[in-house]
Structure formats: structure tokens, C-alpha cells
Design a protein around this motif. Structure first.
Motif, mmCIF file in Angstrom:
data_model
loop_
_atom_site.group_PDB
_atom_site.id
_atom_site.type_symbol
_atom_site.label_atom_id
_atom_site.label_comp_id
_atom_site.label_asym_id
_atom_site.label_seq_id
_atom_site.Cartn_x
_atom_site.Cartn_y
_atom_site.Cartn_z
ATOM 1 N N UNK A 93 -45.802 -3.610 6.666
ATOM 2 C CA UNK A 93 -44.940 -2.428 6.740
ATOM 3 C C UNK A 93 -43.869 -2.445 5.646
ATOM 4 N N UNK A 94 -44.225 -3.005 4.498
ATOM 5 C CA UNK A 94 -43.309 -3.038 3.364
ATOM 6 C C UNK A 94 -42.408 -4.243 3.316
ATOM 7 N N UNK A 95 -42.462 -5.124 4.319
ATOM 8 C CA UNK A 95 -41.629 -6.324 4.350
ATOM 9 C C UNK A 95 -42.489 -7.551 4.068
ATOM 10 N N UNK A 96 -41.947 -8.488 3.298
ATOM 11 C CA UNK A 96 -42.693 -9.694 2.924
ATOM 12 C C UNK A 96 -43.047 -10.522 4.151
ATOM 13 N N UNK A 97 -44.171 -11.239 4.061
ATOM 14 C CA UNK A 97 -44.595 -12.159 5.117
ATOM 15 C C UNK A 97 -44.502 -13.578 4.583
ATOM 16 N N UNK A 98 -43.784 -14.439 5.304
ATOM 17 C CA UNK A 98 -43.719 -15.870 4.977
ATOM 18 C C UNK A 98 -44.611 -16.610 5.967
ATOM 19 N N UNK A 99 -45.580 -17.328 5.447
ATOM 20 C CA UNK A 99 -46.497 -18.071 6.314
ATOM 21 C C UNK A 99 -45.881 -19.415 6.665
ATOM 22 N N UNK A 100 -45.598 -19.624 7.945
ATOM 23 C CA UNK A 100 -45.043 -20.883 8.437
ATOM 24 C C UNK A 100 -45.990 -21.403 9.508
ATOM 25 N N UNK A 101 -46.758 -22.425 9.168
ATOM 26 C CA UNK A 101 -47.756 -22.925 10.104
ATOM 27 C C UNK A 101 -47.128 -23.599 11.310
ATOM 28 N N UNK A 102 -45.826 -23.838 11.279
ATOM 29 C CA UNK A 102 -45.145 -24.418 12.435
ATOM 30 C C UNK A 102 -44.794 -23.368 13.480
ATOM 31 N N UNK A 103 -44.960 -22.089 13.158
ATOM 32 C CA UNK A 103 -44.769 -21.049 14.159
ATOM 33 C C UNK A 103 -45.903 -21.138 15.180
ATOM 34 N N UNK A 136 -51.650 7.426 10.157
ATOM 35 C CA UNK A 136 -52.406 8.087 9.085
ATOM 36 C C UNK A 136 -53.641 7.298 8.678
ATOM 37 N N UNK A 137 -53.904 6.178 9.342
ATOM 38 C CA UNK A 137 -55.074 5.388 9.017
ATOM 39 C C UNK A 137 -54.861 4.372 7.916
ATOM 40 N N UNK A 138 -53.608 4.139 7.514
ATOM 41 C CA UNK A 138 -53.320 3.144 6.478
ATOM 42 C C UNK A 138 -53.089 1.777 7.114
ATOM 43 N N UNK A 139 -53.587 0.740 6.464
ATOM 44 C CA UNK A 139 -53.377 -0.613 6.975
ATOM 45 C C UNK A 139 -51.904 -1.011 6.814
ATOM 46 N N UNK A 140 -51.349 -1.584 7.890
ATOM 47 C CA UNK A 140 -49.950 -2.016 7.844
ATOM 48 C C UNK A 140 -49.792 -3.283 7.002
ATOM 49 N N UNK A 141 -50.816 -4.140 7.037
ATOM 50 C CA UNK A 141 -50.798 -5.368 6.225
ATOM 51 C C UNK A 141 -51.319 -5.031 4.836
ATOM 52 N N UNK A 142 -50.589 -5.454 3.819
ATOM 53 C CA UNK A 142 -50.998 -5.193 2.445
ATOM 54 C C UNK A 142 -51.083 -6.506 1.681
ATOM 55 N N UNK A 155 -50.682 -18.417 9.903
ATOM 56 C CA UNK A 155 -51.824 -17.725 9.291
ATOM 57 C C UNK A 155 -52.726 -17.075 10.342
ATOM 58 N N UNK A 156 -52.858 -17.717 11.508
ATOM 59 C CA UNK A 156 -53.719 -17.173 12.556
ATOM 60 C C UNK A 156 -53.154 -15.860 13.091
ATOM 61 N N UNK A 157 -51.840 -15.821 13.303
ATOM 62 C CA UNK A 157 -51.205 -14.590 13.779
ATOM 63 C C UNK A 157 -51.326 -13.482 12.739
ATOM 64 N N UNK A 158 -51.154 -13.863 11.481
ATOM 65 C CA UNK A 158 -51.271 -12.875 10.411
ATOM 66 C C UNK A 158 -52.673 -12.272 10.387
ATOM 67 N N UNK A 159 -53.676 -13.102 10.685
ATOM 68 C CA UNK A 159 -55.045 -12.595 10.710
ATOM 69 C C UNK A 159 -55.256 -11.544 11.786
ATOM 70 N N UNK A 160 -54.557 -11.682 12.915
ATOM 71 C CA UNK A 160 -54.742 -10.720 14.006
ATOM 72 C C UNK A 160 -54.072 -9.381 13.695
ATOM 73 N N UNK A 161 -52.932 -9.383 12.997
ATOM 74 C CA UNK A 161 -52.249 -8.116 12.708
ATOM 75 C C UNK A 161 -52.806 -7.449 11.454
ATOM 76 N N UNK A 162 -53.680 -8.133 10.751
ATOM 77 C CA UNK A 162 -54.279 -7.547 9.550
ATOM 78 C C UNK A 162 -55.140 -6.333 9.883
ATOM 79 N N UNK A 163 -55.545 -6.215 11.131
ATOM 80 C CA UNK A 163 -56.418 -5.110 11.537
ATOM 81 C C UNK A 163 -55.647 -3.849 11.914
ATOM 82 N N UNK A 164 -54.321 -3.928 12.004
ATOM 83 C CA UNK A 164 -53.547 -2.783 12.500
ATOM 84 C C UNK A 164 -53.441 -1.678 11.455
ATOM 85 N N UNK A 165 -53.472 -0.429 11.944
ATOM 86 C CA UNK A 165 -53.302 0.738 11.082
ATOM 87 C C UNK A 165 -52.182 1.620 11.628
ATOM 88 N N UNK A 166 -51.618 2.456 10.732
ATOM 89 C CA UNK A 166 -50.622 3.415 11.190
ATOM 90 C C UNK A 166 -51.314 4.709 11.622
#
Length: 415
Positions: free
Chosen positions: A339-349, A321-327, A308-319
Motif C-alpha cells: 500500500x505504498x509503504x516499505x516492507x522490512x523482512x524480520x524473520x524473528x517476527x 480496483x483489482x490492483x495488488x496491494x503488494x508491489x 517472509x511467510x506472512x508477506x507471502x500470504x498478503x501478496x495475494x490481496x487486491x484493492x
């Protein structure tokens, strides 16, 4: 209220319904986008963001993670089926009644009439009884929901201690030929054998005699709720980073090499180009590179795996055209996407850090194999911890990578 205080989207009373929880989550995401856009605008104008704006983005980001956790928890709770299923099946109902009598009173007569006593491979005297199918299924279903790798991977049921799987690392050779030309023999596929031993996973919850005598208590449900959490925690860790010694081998424990030098038996990675983080310029380029490091057949089934922590850091990224990569997910119970691919949250990562492999991307259905030896077993022990009754509950599980080209990693390093 000042800018340094939490705004309304960040403070919410505990939602009563999953719809309300999801609405709170989406409201927080809109607040996050608005504040992060302000941060990016400040960087563009002044080459740096105001400290108040940065702190506000981080607060909303943390609140967003917490609200996503609440939505996921409520969706999981709503999806859990009742343990009492199968009552219309006389055989299942008989097994359930006999098993309940064994758990509550140690009465083995009903189970003896239904099944032979189960002996372990190495110790022919410690025995135990198979959990009824309804309870066994319930434990497995909860594990699938809690352990994301189990839910993504291929799962095989086996009756023996080891699953051996042949694998063709290279297919047959073929070639074009003229109508009357000779047809020389072509190369044949080279098969290798992968071995997946099952390891014993156990839990030993205790209950008082008073609890077991209380007819209002669903003992089977209690065992499931006690066991599923600890089993899921141990499995989730092993499938990610297990060393293969008395536990499954996690996909992060295999040899890791730069994807340009990848070979069968190792996991390829793409480096971010910066020690311990993403590059300041074009940080999303690494994510694009790791997506296209997979062959098309695997890429279309790809899933990002991170905590979840890593996901929080990439939530700020844009392409560009200014669109957020995380949806955010389309509705409660669905995963967020990158970027259109599902995210599985694994806290053991692992968290992002120097030389860490904090992000994985791959077709885990093709890439990782979970092996379950049929049956969860319970041995009732009323003697070892009086006045408590112990329930020695065991399950044999194995796992490992079965296709090394189907999983790629992101390494947070310069190379």
C-alpha cells in the motif's frame, strides 16, 4: 509439462549477476499475478478455486520468496565495503598493524603504545583491546544490513552503561485570549524518564595457530565474518521479542492493548476480526486500519515489519480496483512495498496464528531506540582451548521503545 509441474519462471539456474537475479524475480512475480488472477476468477465463478490452481499459486509464491532472498543476499554482498579502508590515514594504519600483531602473535607492545588496556566495569582484570575503527565500523554496518530493526531504528552511541532519555508524553498547553483578558498560567509539559541499559553481547570464535601464521589470511576480516552473523541473529531476536533481562527489550514484549484503549507505556493493536488469520471478506481492511491508527506525522515514515511467510500470504490481496496491494521493489536492493509503504523482512517476527502479533507498522525511527556502547572489544586467549586461540569478542547493546504511539501491531484474533 502439466499444470501440476513447476513452470519456467519457477525454475532458474543460479544467477550470475544481481541484474539477472532481479529479472528472474520480476518474471516470477508476473507468473504469480497471472496464476493468482486465475484463482480469483475461479472463486468468483464457482465459489471455490481449483486445487491445482491453488497449489500452483503457493509454489510460485514460495519460489518468489526464494528469489527475493537471493536478490537481497546479492545486493547485501555487493554493498559490503572492504575492511582495508582507512589505509590513507597513518594513525588508522598504525592501529590496524598493531591490532593484527596482537591477533596473530599476542604481541601487545604496539597496542600498549596506542591505547590503555580496557577494563570491564565489574571485573578489573579481564582486559581486552579496542577493535580498530575500520573493523568496528564494518561490524556495525553489516549488522544494520542483517538486522532490519537496527536499520529502521534510531541508534545512539554512549560511553556509559545506561542511556537515560527524558520524554514529554504531553506538550505545553496554550489557549486563545482576548486583547485585554487575563492570562492565567497554562499547563507545563510533564516529563518522564526512559532508561535504556546496555547488555553484553559476546562471541568467542577460535582459530588455529597455523591460520594465524598464514600471512594471506586477513584476520580482521575473518573475525568480522565470524562475529557479525551471530551478533546480528541475537540482536534481531532481542529487538523484536527480547524480555529486557540481560538483553534489549523488544517491541513485542511491552504490554499490548486494543488501540481504542491505548495509553502511554503500551503498544496499540488492531485485531483482524478472525482467529488466527485475516477475515475472508475484505482481509486488507485490517491493514488499512493499522496504517491509519498512526498519527499523520508518524504514518508518512511508516514501515511494515513481518516475516517472509506472512508477506507471502498478503501478496495475494487486491484493492477494490483489482490492483495488488503488494508491489515488488523498483530495483535490486530496495524493499518491496505494501500500500505504498516499505516492507522490512524480520524473520524473528512470529508467523500468523491464533492471537499472534505477526505484523507491525510504525515509524521505527521515532518509536524504537538502539543503544550501542562505544567499541567492540577483543581479548585474545591462547591458553583455555589449546591448540586453538580463542578471541573473546564483546559488544554492549541495549534497546527499547522510546515513543509508544509510533508503533502499532496487527493481532490475528477476533478482538
Amino acid at each position: 509439462m502439466t499444470d501440476t509441474q513447476l513452470t519456467a519462471p519457477e525454475i532458474k539456474a543460479a544467477p550470475e549477476t544481481i541484474t539477472a537475479a532481479f529479472d528472474d524475480f520480476m518474471e516470477a512475480f508476473e507468473a504469480f499475478k497471472e496464476t493468482n488472477d486465475r484463482r480469483l476468477g475461479e472463486i468468483e465463478k464457482k465459489m471455490t478455486a481449483d486445487v491445482v490452481t491453488r497449489e500452483k499459486v503457493e509454489r510460485i509464491n514460495r519460489a518468489l520468496d526464494e528469489q527475493k532472498r537471493i536478490v537481497d543476499h546479492m545486493a547485501l554482498k555487493a554493498a559490503r565495503p572492504a575492511l582495508a579502508g582507512g589505509a590513507d590515514n597513518p594513525e588508522a594504519a598504525e592501529h590496524k598493524a598493531a591490532f593484527s600483531a596482537y591477533l596473530r602473535r599476542g604481541d601487545e607492545s604496539g597496542l600498549r603504545a596506542l591505547e590503555e588496556k580496557a577494563m570491564s566495569i565489574g571485573t578489573p582484570a579481564d582486559g581486552g583491546y579496542l577493535v580498530p575503527p575500520e573493523t568496528d565500523t564494518e561490524i556495525g554496518r553489516r549488522l544494520s544490513a542483517v538486522s532490519p530493526i537496527r536499520a529502521l531504528a534510531t541508534v545512539r552511541q554512549v560511553s556509559g552503561a545506561v542511556l537515560k532519555k527524558p520524554f514529554a508524553a504531553a506538550g505545553m498547553a496554550a489557549g486563545w485570549v482576548a486583547e485585554t483578558a487575563a492570562r492565567p498560567q497554562t499547563g507545563t509539559a510533564q516529563l518522564s524518564e526512559l532508561s535504556f541499559p546496555t547488555m553484553e553481547l559476546y562471541a568467542m570464535p577460535a582459530a588455529t595457530a597455523a591460520l594465524l601464521e598464514d600471512a594471506a589470511v586477513d584476520v580482521e576480516s575473518w573475525i568480522s565474518s565470524e562475529v557479525d552473523a551471530v551478533f546480528a541473529e541475537q540482536e534481531g531476536t532481542a529487538f523484536v521479542s527480547g524480555d529486557g533481562t540481560n538483553k534489549p527489550k523488544g517491541f513485542l514484549d511491552y504490554t499490548k492493548v486494543a488501540d481504542s484503549g491505548w495509553s502511554w507505556g503500551s503498544i496499540g493493536y488492531i485485531a483482524t476480526g478472525a482467529a488466527g488469520g485475516f477475515k475472508p471478506s475484505g482481509p486488507a481492511d485490517t491493514l488499512i486500519d493499522v496504517v491509519y491508527a498512526l498519527k499523520a506525522g508518524h504514518r508518512q515514515n511508516g514501515t511494515f515489519v513481518m516475516n517472509r511467510k506472512t508477506q507471502g500470504s498478503i501478496r495475494k490481496f487486491k484493492d477494490a480496483e483489482g490492483n495488488y496491494l503488494w508491489r515488488p521493489p523498483a530495483n535490486a536492493g530496495n524493499p518491496a512495498s505494501l500500500m505504498g509503504f516499505a516492507i522490512a523482512e524480520a524473520e524473528d517476527m512470529p508467523d500468523t496464528g491464533a492471537d499472534s502479533f505477526a505484523i507491525a507498522f510504525g515509524d521505527f525511527r521515532a518509536g524504537y531506540l538502539v543503544v550501542d556502547r562505544t567499541g567492540v572489544r577483543v581479548l585474545r586467549d591462547p591458553y583455555s582451548a589449546k591448540p586453538y586461540v580463542l578471541f573473546y569478542t564483546t559488544k554492549r547493546v541495549g534497546g527499547g521503545v522510546q515513543n509508544f504511539e509510533a508503533i502499532k501491531l496487527v493481532k490475528f484474533a477476533e478482538s
